[in-house]
Write a protein that holds these residues in place. Structure first.
Motif, PDB file in Angstrom:
ATOM      1  N   THR A 154       0.813  -1.220   0.000  1.00 30.44           N
ATOM      2  CA  THR A 154       0.000   0.000   0.000  1.00 30.44           C
ATOM      3  C   THR A 154       0.848   1.272   0.000  1.00 30.44           C
ATOM      4  O   THR A 154       0.598   2.173  -0.820  1.00 30.44           O
ATOM      5  N   PRO A 155       1.862   1.397   0.859  1.00 34.89           N
ATOM      6  CA  PRO A 155       2.711   2.600   0.789  1.00 34.89           C
ATOM      7  C   PRO A 155       3.377   2.772  -0.577  1.00 34.89           C
ATOM      8  O   PRO A 155       3.483   3.897  -1.082  1.00 34.89           O
ATOM      9  N   LEU A 156       3.792   1.682  -1.161  1.00 40.65           N
ATOM     10  CA  LEU A 156       4.408   1.750  -2.491  1.00 40.65           C
ATOM     11  C   LEU A 156       3.398   2.204  -3.535  1.00 40.65           C
ATOM     12  O   LEU A 156       3.716   2.997  -4.427  1.00 40.65           O
ATOM     13  N   SER A 157       2.176   1.693  -3.434  1.00 38.37           N
ATOM     14  CA  SER A 157       1.121   2.077  -4.385  1.00 38.37           C
ATOM     15  C   SER A 157       0.877   3.579  -4.327  1.00 38.37           C
ATOM     16  O   SER A 157       0.752   4.248  -5.361  1.00 38.37           O
ATOM     17  N   GLN A 158       0.815   4.121  -3.106  1.00 41.19           N
ATOM     18  CA  GLN A 158       0.564   5.548  -2.954  1.00 41.19           C
ATOM     19  C   GLN A 158       1.766   6.385  -3.420  1.00 41.19           C
ATOM     20  O   GLN A 158       1.593   7.426  -4.069  1.00 41.19           O
ATOM     21  N   TYR A 159       2.960   5.927  -3.106  1.00 42.57           N
ATOM     22  CA  TYR A 159       4.172   6.651  -3.525  1.00 42.57           C
ATOM     23  C   TYR A 159       4.240   6.703  -5.057  1.00 42.57           C
ATOM     24  O   TYR A 159       4.494   7.765  -5.641  1.00 42.57           O
ATOM     25  N   LEU A 160       3.997   5.568  -5.691  1.00 46.16           N
ATOM     26  CA  LEU A 160       4.044   5.508  -7.152  1.00 46.16           C
ATOM     27  C   LEU A 160       2.903   6.300  -7.787  1.00 46.16           C
ATOM     28  O   LEU A 160       3.059   6.856  -8.877  1.00 46.16           O
ATOM     29  N   ILE A 244      11.432  -8.099  -6.475  1.00 47.33           N
ATOM     30  CA  ILE A 244      12.332  -7.208  -5.746  1.00 47.33           C
ATOM     31  C   ILE A 244      12.326  -7.595  -4.274  1.00 47.33           C
ATOM     32  O   ILE A 244      11.267  -7.791  -3.674  1.00 47.33           O
ATOM     33  N   ASP A 245      13.513  -7.709  -3.696  1.00 47.76           N
ATOM     34  CA  ASP A 245      13.640  -8.019  -2.280  1.00 47.76           C
ATOM     35  C   ASP A 245      13.535  -6.712  -1.487  1.00 47.76           C
ATOM     36  O   ASP A 245      14.388  -5.836  -1.603  1.00 47.76           O
ATOM     37  N   ALA A 250      13.976   1.057   1.976  1.00 50.50           N
ATOM     38  CA  ALA A 250      12.963   2.082   2.222  1.00 50.50           C
ATOM     39  C   ALA A 250      11.991   2.082   1.046  1.00 50.50           C
ATOM     40  O   ALA A 250      12.328   1.623  -0.054  1.00 50.50           O
ATOM     41  N   VAL A 251      10.797   2.597   1.275  1.00 50.81           N
ATOM     42  CA  VAL A 251       9.783   2.659   0.223  1.00 50.81           C
ATOM     43  C   VAL A 251      10.318   3.404  -0.998  1.00 50.81           C
ATOM     44  O   VAL A 251      10.120   2.975  -2.144  1.00 50.81           O
ATOM     45  N   GLU A 252      11.013   4.519  -0.761  1.00 59.02           N
ATOM     46  CA  GLU A 252      11.537   5.327  -1.874  1.00 59.02           C
ATOM     47  C   GLU A 252      12.510   4.530  -2.731  1.00 59.02           C
ATOM     48  O   GLU A 252      12.503   4.639  -3.964  1.00 59.02           O
ATOM     49  N   GLU A 253      13.354   3.726  -2.089  1.00 58.45           N
ATOM     50  CA  GLU A 253      14.348   2.930  -2.825  1.00 58.45           C
ATOM     51  C   GLU A 253      13.662   1.856  -3.666  1.00 58.45           C
ATOM     52  O   GLU A 253      14.001   1.667  -4.834  1.00 58.45           O
ATOM     53  N   THR A 254      12.699   1.173  -3.061  1.00 54.79           N
ATOM     54  CA  THR A 254      11.962   0.136  -3.800  1.00 54.79           C
ATOM     55  C   THR A 254      11.191   0.747  -4.959  1.00 54.79           C
ATOM     56  O   THR A 254      11.177   0.209  -6.063  1.00 54.79           O
ATOM     57  N   ALA A 255      10.554   1.891  -4.702  1.00 52.46           N
ATOM     58  CA  ALA A 255       9.774   2.558  -5.747  1.00 52.46           C
ATOM     59  C   ALA A 255      10.661   2.939  -6.927  1.00 52.46           C
ATOM     60  O   ALA A 255      10.265   2.801  -8.090  1.00 52.46           O
ATOM     61  N   SER A 256      11.860   3.420  -6.636  1.00 49.08           N
ATOM     62  CA  SER A 256      12.788   3.784  -7.699  1.00 49.08           C
ATOM     63  C   SER A 256      13.148   2.572  -8.556  1.00 49.08           C
ATOM     64  O   SER A 256      13.203   2.663  -9.795  1.00 49.08           O
ATOM     65  N   MET A 257      13.363   1.442  -7.914  1.00 51.63           N
ATOM     66  CA  MET A 257      13.675   0.211  -8.642  1.00 51.63           C
ATOM     67  C   MET A 257      12.489  -0.222  -9.502  1.00 51.63           C
ATOM     68  O   MET A 257      12.657  -0.662 -10.650  1.00 51.63           O
ATOM     69  N   ILE A 258      11.287  -0.089  -8.959  1.00 52.61           N
ATOM     70  CA  ILE A 258      10.081  -0.467  -9.700  1.00 52.61           C
ATOM     71  C   ILE A 258       9.912   0.414 -10.930  1.00 52.61           C
ATOM     72  O   ILE A 258       9.657  -0.075 -12.041  1.00 52.61           O
TER      73      ILE A 258
END
Length: 266
Positions: A154-160, A244-245, A250-258
């Motif tokens: 959910t946090p990733l969905s909102q960040y993206l 992605i592991d 952090a959410v920001e790092e994962t979001a950037s990879m996505i």
């Protein structure tokens, strides 16, 4: 009856809004506003000036190019028509203050608005299709996040969404079959989110504590977690999507990879 011509080199919404705001201070006073959008060359200006002269109208305008602003001012003065430049003086002041030259490109504010509305649309999409509540969103999404509970879906969905991506997310539970849409969408749009059992155990125990619940519940049981993660591996393997592991990210790092993965696969 007084008439004001609202003239713009774009849609003219800004000019009309400002003019209406000014007119409202006179309780309307029976004033008629006529909008003339996309006035892009000198022949258009000459035509507007001719019409304004016939209507005994004044002109309020938002023209960003200096030559166009000068031309309408010169013609209006020649024909004794009252004009008001709504944007030129402000642009000139901003130029003085920041020391930069304007782009002089009509319609930029609408481009900015388009980005804003796309972001709002993406945020609403993320809320509507959060946590697998409506599988139809999977086929409409730009990105589909797949993972067990507490992997930051959910946090990733909102960040993206704030980056203007439409994101749906799907929780995986061994006892519940994944929605069939998950296997119909393009695999490159799906992103699996994996996490180490120990990290997930810690996150879930802390979550239970924050809710005032027993942190030894089955939800945080390490064997249960391993079972869920094994099921996750089976599902993402069937989908054939990248994984992605998120264990220590952090959410920001994962979001950037996505975003990098998605943009690369476009």
């Amino acid at each position: 009856m007084p008439i004001i011509y609202v003239v713009s080199d774009s849609v003219g919404e800004t000019a009309e809004l400002v003019t209406k705001a000014a007119v409202s201070q006179f309780n309307g006073s029976g004033i008629t506003i006529k909008r003339f959008p996309y006035v892009e060359d000198k022949s258009d200006i000459a035509e507007v000036i001719s019409l304004a002269k016939l209507d005994h109208a004044m002109i309020a305008y938002t023209l960003v190019k200096p030559e166009m602003r000068n031309y309408i001012r010169e013609l209006a003065e020649k024909e004794t028509i009252e004009v008001c430049d709504l944007i030129g003086p402000l642009m000139d002041k901003i130029q003085q203050v920041c020391g930069k030259t304007p782009l002089y490109e009509p319609g930029l504010v609408r481009k900015l608005d388009a980005h804003y509305f796309k972001k709002v649309e993406a945020i609403e999409f993320a809320v509507k299709y959060d946590d697998g509540r409506d599988p139809r969103g999977i086929l409409k999404a730009d990105i589909v996040l797949v993972g067990v509970s507490r992997t930051s879906k959910t946090p990733l969905s909102q960040y993206l969404a704030h980056k203007r991506y439409k994101v749906a997310n799907v929780p995986l539970v061994p006892e519940v079959d994944p929605p069939e849409e998950l296997f119909l969408v393009q695999a490159k749009k799906c992103i699996g989110l994996k996490i180490s059992p120990d990290k997930l155990n810690h996150i879930r125990r802390e979550r239970l504590k924050s809710l005032g619940l027993n942190d030894q519940a089955i939800y945080a049981n390490i064997e249960r977690i391993k079972k869920e993660l094994h099921y996750f591996e089976q599902v993402v393997s069937k989908i054939g999507c990248p994984v992605i592991d998120v264990t220590n990210k952090a959410v920001e790092e994962t979001a950037s990879m996505i975003m990098n993965l998605v943009d690369k696969n476009k």
